[in-house]
Scaffold this active site. Structure first.
Site, PDB file in Angstrom:
ATOM      1  CE  LYS A   1      -1.760  -1.251   3.978  1.00 37.06           C
ATOM      2  NZ  LYS A   1      -0.763  -2.233   4.461  1.00 37.06           N
TER       3      LYS A   1
ATOM      4  CG  HIS B   1       0.628  -1.353  12.210  1.00 37.00           C
ATOM      5  ND1 HIS B   1       1.178  -0.117  12.468  1.00 37.00           N
ATOM      6  CD2 HIS B   1       0.886  -1.615  10.895  1.00 37.00           C
ATOM      7  CE1 HIS B   1       1.735   0.351  11.361  1.00 37.00           C
ATOM      8  NE2 HIS B   1       1.586  -0.537  10.398  1.00 37.00           N
TER       9      HIS B   1
ATOM     10  N   GLY C   1       5.361   0.851  10.912  1.00 33.83           N
ATOM     11  CA  GLY C   1       5.670   2.004  11.742  1.00 33.83           C
ATOM     12  C   GLY C   1       7.133   2.383  11.741  1.00 33.83           C
TER      13      GLY C   1
ATOM     14  CD  GLU D   1       1.735  -6.183   8.576  1.00 40.76           C
ATOM     15  OE1 GLU D   1       1.228  -5.038   8.626  1.00 40.76           O
ATOM     16  OE2 GLU D   1       1.125  -7.202   8.947  1.00 40.76           O
TER      17      GLU D   1
END
Length: 436
Positions: A89, A217, A257, A293
């Site tokens: 994304k 997350h 993050g 991620e």
């Protein structure tokens, strides 16, 4: 009209591609081996020979795939246990995806389209995590048809949906963490509070679903490295609950993050790695697979956008101070949507004045001759909307129509969310590889 052809001839003076890409050649577009500065110069030189060509002064990106690779090496050096699954994304640029696919990393996908793109790049389904806790039914069916088994959930309704559509999925329960120190607090939308985890796992057990681990997350743009350690402690608690109920958890997903490569002060990647790595090792045995991620971490510092000054307006204040408003041909509805949606602060730098290149890739300062005067200026995008302001205050020399401004660190959550509002085109991307 030969704009693209003549531009390619100029750029082809550099040798395209290097051994970095030999493993899986990136054939969609040429990849050059010059500095970002030289690629920009070649592009502007090509434009200067085509003064009457339509759209020849459109904004454009330079994407440095070598910088993406440097970030990958940095990750492997500082967090060797944690496997990166690139968050598509953040920048679904096809060349970036193909490069990362060739490096063998995994991918975090949030939709059918992202899964399709990654699969079409030759990535095995086992290297994908469908990390969207609330998924469209047809997308779950698509994941099942393509054996993309690993996916997240944070509510009971999602479990019933998965049971109906993909009962053999491998599930990770996404827990809520403290993301109060992040720019984008994803906990407002996703994450199961810890006091609901037992009930969720009990529902999964009753449905005979295969929960294999925990994900979290800490929020996008995390400003406190200790948030990762706190989240790991919460994940350990959730692991213990699952194991007590008979689940065999074998995966931890520490989410995203992570800061981009340009961040050298404050919360750096090194500081996060120094906290996260030891926390994971202390809390989880070596037989637990750990993934992450990262998105902006890989791509933010790899892309520079160049915008053309299409207009200037002189303003004289009540204090008799001269100020300037500059209008450029990319804006908030285009690549600079990151200002609105991603809380980014962008920094304009003079690229070209009067046909003379002022880009400085050594100290990144605006090149100003001698004691030339600068003025308080604002920079605006090309649309007719008054919110289309990129910089309310910038100290710049006098610029004219035809000059250029560049903006670094524009690779994350920029062009991927751009629209064509008011009919303005999205910038093209020119690729180079500065890795040696």
């Amino acid at each position: 009209m030969h704009t693209e052809l003549e531009t390619a001839v100029l750029l082809d003076q550099a040798t395209p591609q290097t051994k970095l890409f030999n493993k899986q050649p990136l054939q969609d577009k040429p990849v050059y081996t010059r500095s970002v500065k030289q690629v920009i110069k070649d592009k502007l030189d090509a434009m200067s020979t085509q003064k009457w060509e339509l759209d020849q002064e459109n904004a454009f990106f330079v994407g440095d795939l070598g910088e993406v690779y440097r970030q990958h090496l940095r990750w492997k050096a500082l967090l060797p246990r944690i496997e990166p699954f690139f968050a598509v994304k953040s920048n679904p640029d096809p060349m970036v995806v193909k490069l990362l696919a060739s490096l063998g990393i995994g991918f975090d996908c949030a939709s059918k389209s992202e899964i399709q793109q990654v699969l079409s790049s030759g990535v095995e389904s086992s290297r994908i995590i469908y990390a969207n806790p609330c998924k469209q039914a047809s997308f779950i069916r698509f994941a099942a048809q393509n054996n993309v088994a690993r996916m997240t959930f944070d509510n009971a309704e999602e479990l019933y949906k998965i049971k109906k559509l993909y009962p053999n999925a491998e599930l990770l329960v996404r827990i809520l963490t403290d993301d109060s120190k992040s720019l984008c607090q994803l906990g407002l939308k996703f994450g199961a509070p810890l006091d609901t985890v037992k009930d969720l796992l009990q529902t999964a057990k009753e449905l005979n679903l295969n929960v294999v681990g925990v994900s979290f997350h800490v929020g996008s743009g995390c400003l406190d490295e200790n948030s990762f350690a706190d989240a790991v402690v919460r994940a350990r608690w959730a692991f213990d609950q699952g194991e007590a109920m008979g689940f065999k958890f074998n995966m931890l997903d520490v989410g995203g993050g992570f800061p981009s490569g340009d961040v050298t002060d404050g919360i750096t990647f090194e500081k996060i790695a120094a906290v996260l790595g030891p926390a994971v090792d202390a809390m989880f045995p070596s037989d637990v697979r750990v993934i992450a991620e990262p998105g902006r971490y890989y791509v933010a510092s790899a892309f520079t956008v160049c915008t053309h000054v299409i207009g200037r307006r002189t303003v004289v204040t009540e204090e008799n101070e001269t100020q300037y408003m500059y209008y450029v041909n990319d804006g908030m509805y285009g690549s600079f949507n990151c200002i609105l949606f991603d809380h980014q602060v962008v920094h304009p730098k003079v690229l070209s004045r009067g046909g003379n290149l002022t880009f400085d890739d050594k100290n990144d300062d605006i090149a100003i001759n001698g004691d030339e005067r600068t003025f308080n200026s604002s920079i605006w995008g090309p649309t007719c909307d008054s919110i289309d302001c990129l910089a309310k205050e910038a100290n710049l020399p006098v610029l004219n129509d035809g000059d250029w401004i560049y903006w670094e660190n524009m690779g994350a959550y920029t062009i991927c969310a751009a629209s064509k509002f008011n009919g303005f085109k999205q910038p093209e991307v020119i690729y180079t590889n500065t890795f040696e």
